[in-house]
Structures are given as structure tokens and as C-alpha cells.
Design a protein around this motif. Structure first.
Motif: not given
Ligand code: FAD
Length: 524
Positions: A40-50, A2-11, A125-133
Motif C-alpha cells: 500500500v502506498i500513500d502520499r501522506l502518512s497521517e490520516i486526514l482529520l477533515i 510494516s509502515a515504512s518509507s521508500s527505503a524499504v520499498l519492494p521491487a 496484524e497481517w504480515p503479507s501487507v506492507q504500507f509505505c507512506s
């Protein structure tokens, strides 16, 4: 995922991955495949286009295959050759990049944002991976049992995440590298380059890569998917980025190839290319991968490729430790194996820069003249033309038994499973540790307790037969349709192959049980 914000950040999580660029995304895809709980965390949510990476070799494509990307997951152009031109001597050298190795083209160009999108789709596709931007790492502390990371959200609020292992794939200015005291040391090779991607070049772009080796303004030039074409121009002392990126300046630089009225600039950027590698890719439970660990000038297209090699090497080891199939001590082999190779690639990129793009007219005449003469002597020509200068992806030390066949990758070829259609052989090796019998059933070489202990550590059994042979036992059977696997290891031999396709052990059938014991001991 899931791509989500810090609201659902796991401990807490097993692996905390900092950075969701292409290397982070490949790591996430591999860890997802292995079922490792990963945040996975990243300070950005979007992919860099440069404009960044444009070329990948067969080794990178094989890693992307391991990460689960299908051949059509992102567009690519196979590059048949790389030509070097001198303004005074004409074409003085070429590299033959036609054909394929291990089931993949030797060299392709691609569009980095499209590759990153494809990787993120795979991760989803993988349930074990969570992304928080929208989260950036600001601090980390290690203790005997794990790592505590301080991450800050866009509102400046800090959160704590606890993990067993932390991977920094946070790019060239890595905070992780800084926090573990591994900042790039010493002076650095540094050059400013203007990168220009033009669009609407369908039917007009070249079909190969060329290097215009003019010491007054070296300029590599190549096609890319989506009707794109790229030029890279070295800046001269005193030239400023802002001035070089002006439309009229771009039109003047590209005037040799494109009429101003046909010029469509998609993107441009000035970069300072560096060549650096840190002193260790690991500190305790923290690992560095990709540009966070090493950066290189892109002349041989190996920056991202090196990061993808890191991903393949590190992820299965983290997975095996996380599942309890291997001791944490095996993780030290990531640095032992990867760092020397990354350094060799950086050295080669610098050397190629000096050879192909010397900075003075006199030096360029001498070097390019010499390269042209070398081209007249077939064995010397092959060094360059057949890419023999590229460091072999084979380790001297690491997580494998010492031997003539070990430490390098098992070749990939086309195989036909019993009652199945032809596939690339890595599809059969999949995500496991494989005991492969070449012309023999490997299970028949072990007793039941040995077979059970092999399976209990993520092991499987594969029999590779010559074309036309039939299965002779209960192991997964494949027929070698392209003669790529059997000649690599002779019939009557057995090999242990790691999930990253590195040969961990190899020997005659009579030694199979001993080989299995030795490999299990390496994992302890
Ligand atoms: C002009 C150019 C041409 C190139 N050509 C090639 C080529 O042809 N072939 C090739 O193999 N390579 C090439 N490269 C190199 C390649 O682009 C890089 O090696 C690759 O993009 C690095 O990927 P990465 O995932 O390691 O880092 P990045 O793509 O930089 O990703 C790092 C991520 O970490 C995030 N991040 C950073 N700090 C934090 C933090 N504190 N907290 C949370 N998130 C953070 C960032 O937002 C970013 O998303 C080229 C590079 C350039 C500039």
C-alpha cells in the motif's frame, strides 16, 4: 504489516494498492486476511482529520466485520430515525432507521479518523501487507504479465514497482483513474456546502438525524460519537468559503442550536459535492475503488459505504486469482456487479437532495406538502419511512448462477456452533467459499473427488440446523439461533455462498453436485 518509507520499498508485489484512505485501508485489511502479498502506498502518512463521512449503514458495518473489525473497534451511535422538517409545514416525513439488519444497526454515526485508525491497526496484524507512506503514484504501464508503476518519494526520486494487479483507491482526484483514461465525464451536479463539527456536546446533542429543509438554507444535523454534533449548511450563490468559515459566521449559523458562549468548533470545511461515476471500474489489470470510481453527495450517507462494498466485492476475487483458485477472467465481474449499484446509489442521493431540499420556496411547499400527504397512506409512507427507496444490494448479472435466490447476500443471523458460544453467522462463513446445507450435511451430497475439488478451490462445508437440531454429518455444524438463515433458504436446500456473502447458487439437495460443478466452472 510494516509502515515504512521508500527505503524499504519492494521491487514487486502481487497487489499494489494506491491510497490508504478508509477504502484503501479496508481493501488492505481484506487482502491481508486472505494472505495476498500487498504493498500500500500513500502520499501522506497521517490520516486526514477533515470532516468527512459520518454515517454508515448495516451493509457497511457487515463489510467492516468481514475485514475483521470487532463491534467495539470504533465508537458508533445507533440512529433511531431521520426526521425532515419544513419551516412552514413542520415535520413532513421521517425514515425509520431503528433496529438492525444482518446483525448490525441499520444506521450509525461514527468518527471517520477513528474508523481509519481501527482499520490500520487491523492491517498491521497481517504480515503479507506492507504500507509505505510519502510515495505518490505518477505513472503506470500494463503489459501481458503485469503492471509497472512509477512512484515518486518526497525527495522527488522515482522508483519502479512491479505488480500483478494495481488497485486505485486514491480518492476523488484519482491519478489511477486519470492514467487509465477513465476520468469522470460530462457535467456534474455540484453544490457547495459548509460542514461544521462542534465538540463538547455531551448530553446536549440530538439523538437522531434531522434535515432542516429550508430552501433558503437547507441544513442536515446529526450527533456523532465523542460528544460531537455536526451541521451541514448549503451555501447560497455568491457566498465564499473563507467568509463562511469565519468564527462569527459559524456562531450565527449555529445560534439556533447553541449559545455562542457554549460553542466549541472542532473542525469546519467547505466542500463542493459532486455526483459522478466512471464508465468502467477496470482496465486490464487495474481496478478503481471508492471515491476514485464514484462520488456522490452525502445526503444518504453512501459515499464511503459504496467504497466498502467495492472492497468486499473485489478483494476475494483478487485473492482467489492470486492463489490460483480462479481464473483472472472472474475479475471482470467486479465492474459488472458493482458499477450499476454504485450508479443507482448516486441517482438516489441526487433524487433525495431534490426531494428533501428543493431550492425554491414554492417547490418545497409543493414537494413537502405532497410527502406529508403521502405519509397518511401507509403503503406510500412505507416507501420512504421503511427505506424501500434504497436500491437493493442485489446484482442482475455477475459471478453467480442465475436464479431466484442468487445475486443477493445471504442474511446474517446468530448461530451456535457445536460446543461453542453464540456468534454472528459470518464468523463461521469466515473467508471461504461455502457450500451450505440447510438442515442437511452438504458433504454427504458429494462424492470424495467432488469434495476434494471443492476444497482445492477454497471451499468449505457448513450445515445449518434449525434451533434444537443436532449435527448429522462431518461438516461444520451451526444451529440457527435467530431463525435468520433457515427462513431465507428453506430446509432441504443447499446454497453456495461467496466470501463476500453473495449467494452464488442455490437449489434442492438433489442438485448439490451439479451446483458445485457449475460454481467451479464459473471460477474457471
Ligand atoms: C462532508 C462529507 C460528508 C460525507 N458523509 C458521508 C457519510 O455520511 N457516509 C458515507 O458513506 N460517506 C460520506 N462521505 C464520503 C466519504 O467521506 C468518502 O467516500 C470516503 O472518505 C472516500 O474514501 P476513499 O478511501 O475512497 O478516498 P480518500 O479518503 O480520499 O483516500 C484517498 C487516499 O489516496 C491518497 N492518494 C491520492 N492520490 C495519490 C497518489 N497519486 N499516490 C499515492 N496516494 C494518493 C490520498 O492521500 C488519500 O489518503 C462524505 C464526504 C464528505 C466530504
Amino acid at each position: 504489516m510494516s509502515a515504512s518509507s521508500s527505503a524499504v520499498l519492494p521491487a514487486s508485489t502481487d497487489v499494489l494498492l494506491i491510497g490508504y484512505g478508509p477504502v484503501g485501508a479496508c481493501i488492505a485489511a481484506l487482502l491481508g486476511r486472505y494472505g495476498v502479498s500487498t504493498l500500500v502506498i500513500d502520499r501522506l502518512s497521517e490520516i486526514l482529520l477533515i470532516p468527512r463521512a459520518i454515517a454508515l449503514d448495516n451493509e457497511a458495518l457487515r463489510v467492516l466485520q468481514m475485514a475483521g473489525l470487532e463491534e467495539d473497534a470504533f465508537a458508533r451511535i445507533a440512529i433511531p430515525e431521520v426526521r425532515m422538517h419544513s419551516p412552514w409545514l413542520g415535520q413532513f416525513a421521517r425514515a425509520n432507521t431503528a433496529g438492525s439488519i444482518d446483525g448490525h444497526p441499520r444506521l450509525v454515526t461514527f468518527y471517520q479518523p477513528e474508523l481509519e485508525q481501527a482499520l490500520r491497526r487491523k492491517v498491521a496484524e497481517w504480515p503479507s501487507v506492507q504500507f509505505c507512506s510519502g510515495l505518490q503514484l505518477v505513472d503506470l504501464k500494463q503489459d501481458a504479465d503485469g503492471v509497472t508503476a512509477e512512484v515518486q518519494d518526497a525527495a522527488g526520486v522515482q522508483h519502479e514497482v512491479r505488480c500483478n494487479y494495481l488497485v486505485g483507491a486514491d480518492g476523488a482526484s484519482s491519478k489511477v483513474r486519470n492514467l487509465i483514461g477513465q476520468d469522470f465525464q460530462g457535467t456534474t451536479y455540484s453544490e457547495d456546502w459548509l460542514i461544521v463539527d462542534a465538540s463538547q456536546r455531551e448530553g446536549k446533542a440530538i439523538d437522531h438525524i434531522e434535515f432542516i429543509c429550508d430552501p433558503r438554507r437547507p441544513a442536515p444535523h446529526m450527533p456523532a460519537p465523542g460528544g460531537r454534533e455536526r451541521w451541514e449548511f448549503m451555501l447560497q450563490p455568491g457566498e465564499q468559503a473563507a467568509q463562511m468559515e469565519q468564527p462569527e459566521q459559524l456562531a450565527a449559523l449555529l445560534g439556533r442550536w447553541i449559545k455562542p458562549e457554549e460553542l466549541h468548533i472542532e473542525r469546519q470545511a467547505v466542500y463542493r459535492f459532486h455526483a459522478r461515476c466512471c464508465d468502467s471500474f477496470q482496465q486490464g489489470r487495474v481496478f478503481l475503488a471508492g471515491d476514485a470510481a464514484h462520488i456522490t453527495p452525502p445526503f444518504v450517507g453512501q459515499g464511503l459505504v459504496a467504497g466498502l462494498r467495492d472492497a468486499a466485492n473485489l478483494c476475494w476475487k483478487l485473492a482467489w486469482v492470486s492463489k490460483g483458485w480462479a481464473a483472472p477472467a472472474i475479475l471482470a465481474s467486479y465492474d459488472t456487479e458493482r458499477r450499476p449499484h454504485a450508479r443507482k446509489m448516486i441517482a438516489m442521493a441526487k433524487q433525495m437532495g431534490h426531494l428533501i431540499m428543493p431550492r425554491s420556496i414554492l417547490r418545497s411547499l409543493l414537494i413537502h406538502g405532497l410527502m406529508r400527504l403521502m405519509g397518511l397512506v401507509p403503503p406510500l409512507r412505507a416507501i420512504f419511512e421503511e427505506l424501500q427507496i434504497k436500491p437493493a444490494n442485489r446484482f442482475v448479472q455477475g459471478l453467480f448462477a442465475k436464479g431466484r435466490m442468487t445475486g443477493g447476500q445471504l442474511a446474517q443471523g446468530l448461530v451456535r456452533p457445536t460446543a461453542g458460544s453464540i456468534v454472528l453467522s459470518d464468523q463461521v462463513l469466515c473467508d471461504q467459499l461455502s457450500l451450505i446445507g440447510f438442515g442437511v450435511d452438504p458433504q454427504a451430497l458429494l462424492d470424495e473427488p467432488e469434495r476434494a475439488s471443492w476444497r482445492a478451490r477454497g471451499g468449505q462445508f457448513i450445515q445449518v440446523g434449525l434451533r434444537g437440531q443436532q449435527a448429522s454429518g462431518s461438516s461444520t455444524f451451526v444451529e440457527d439461533m435467530s431463525d435468520a438463515l433457515v427462513p431465507a433458504i428453506k430446509p432441504g436446500q443447499v446454497a453456495v455462498v461467496r466470501p463476500d456473502r453473495v449467494i452464488m447458487h442455490a437449489g434442492p439437495v438433489g442438485q448439490a453436485a451439479q451446483m458445485v460443478r457449475e460454481c467451479l466452472a464459473l471460477l474457471d
